[in-house]
Structures are given as structure tokens and as C-alpha cells.
Design a protein around this motif. Sequence first.
Motif, mmCIF file in Angstrom:
data_model
loop_
_atom_site.group_PDB
_atom_site.id
_atom_site.type_symbol
_atom_site.label_atom_id
_atom_site.label_comp_id
_atom_site.label_asym_id
_atom_site.label_seq_id
_atom_site.Cartn_x
_atom_site.Cartn_y
_atom_site.Cartn_z
ATOM 1 N N GLU A 20 0.786 -1.233 0.000
ATOM 2 C CA GLU A 20 0.000 0.000 0.000
ATOM 3 C C GLU A 20 0.822 1.288 0.000
ATOM 4 N N LEU A 21 2.143 1.213 -0.082
ATOM 5 C CA LEU A 21 2.950 2.440 -0.099
ATOM 6 C C LEU A 21 2.614 3.313 -1.304
ATOM 7 N N CYS A 58 5.265 6.206 -7.432
ATOM 8 C CA CYS A 58 5.037 4.772 -7.193
ATOM 9 C C CYS A 58 6.334 3.995 -7.411
ATOM 10 N N TYR A 59 7.061 4.343 -8.438
ATOM 11 C CA TYR A 59 8.342 3.698 -8.741
ATOM 12 C C TYR A 59 9.335 3.899 -7.598
ATOM 13 N N ILE A 60 9.378 5.093 -7.057
ATOM 14 C CA ILE A 60 10.333 5.433 -5.998
ATOM 15 C C ILE A 60 10.012 4.720 -4.684
ATOM 16 N N VAL A 61 8.744 4.674 -4.300
ATOM 17 C CA VAL A 61 8.390 4.130 -2.983
ATOM 18 C C VAL A 61 8.203 2.612 -2.970
ATOM 19 N N CYS A 62 8.051 1.984 -4.117
ATOM 20 C CA CYS A 62 7.774 0.546 -4.156
ATOM 21 C C CYS A 62 9.028 -0.258 -3.824
ATOM 22 N N VAL A 66 7.681 -3.023 -8.647
ATOM 23 C CA VAL A 66 6.450 -3.299 -9.395
ATOM 24 C C VAL A 66 6.310 -2.387 -10.615
ATOM 25 N N TYR A 67 6.798 -1.164 -10.533
ATOM 26 C CA TYR A 67 6.498 -0.150 -11.542
ATOM 27 C C TYR A 67 7.660 0.178 -12.467
#
Length: 72
Positions: A20-21, A58-62, A66-67
Motif C-alpha cells: 500500500e505504499l 510509485c516507482y520510488i516508494v515501491c 512493481v512499476y
Amino acid sequence: MNETIKRKVLTRLERCKQCELCVFYCPKKCISFSDEVNSGGYHYTCIDDTVCIGCGTCYIVCPDGVYEVLGS
């Protein structure tokens, strides 16, 4: 006029562990979870391409990669 929605982010569904980040940090709140699950038993993320701005948050926090943010 019929416009095609351009995808800005690709999602690797099988890598999602539903932490959920990305949902929490997305500035446009365009990420949600699917009703379906991946092979790991997790509800994977879906991105609303009509709202996504391709910012890369999203790319940074995952933590699971995933992204993939696509170039313009």
C-alpha cells in the motif's frame, strides 16, 4: 473526438505484495487494488491512466520493483 489514453506507468502484477505504499503516496490518488489476486495471493495494483501524471512516485516508494515509468 475519440482519444486514446496513453499509459504512463507499466505494472508488474506478479511482484506486488499489497504493501500500500504506492496507494498512500500517489499525489493523484490514481492507484487502487484489483479484486483479483496474483500468484502470491495478493491483490495487485491498478492505475487509472486517465488521472496518472507519470510522476514516478510509485516507482520510488515501491520496495518490490512493481512499476516502470515510461518516457513520453
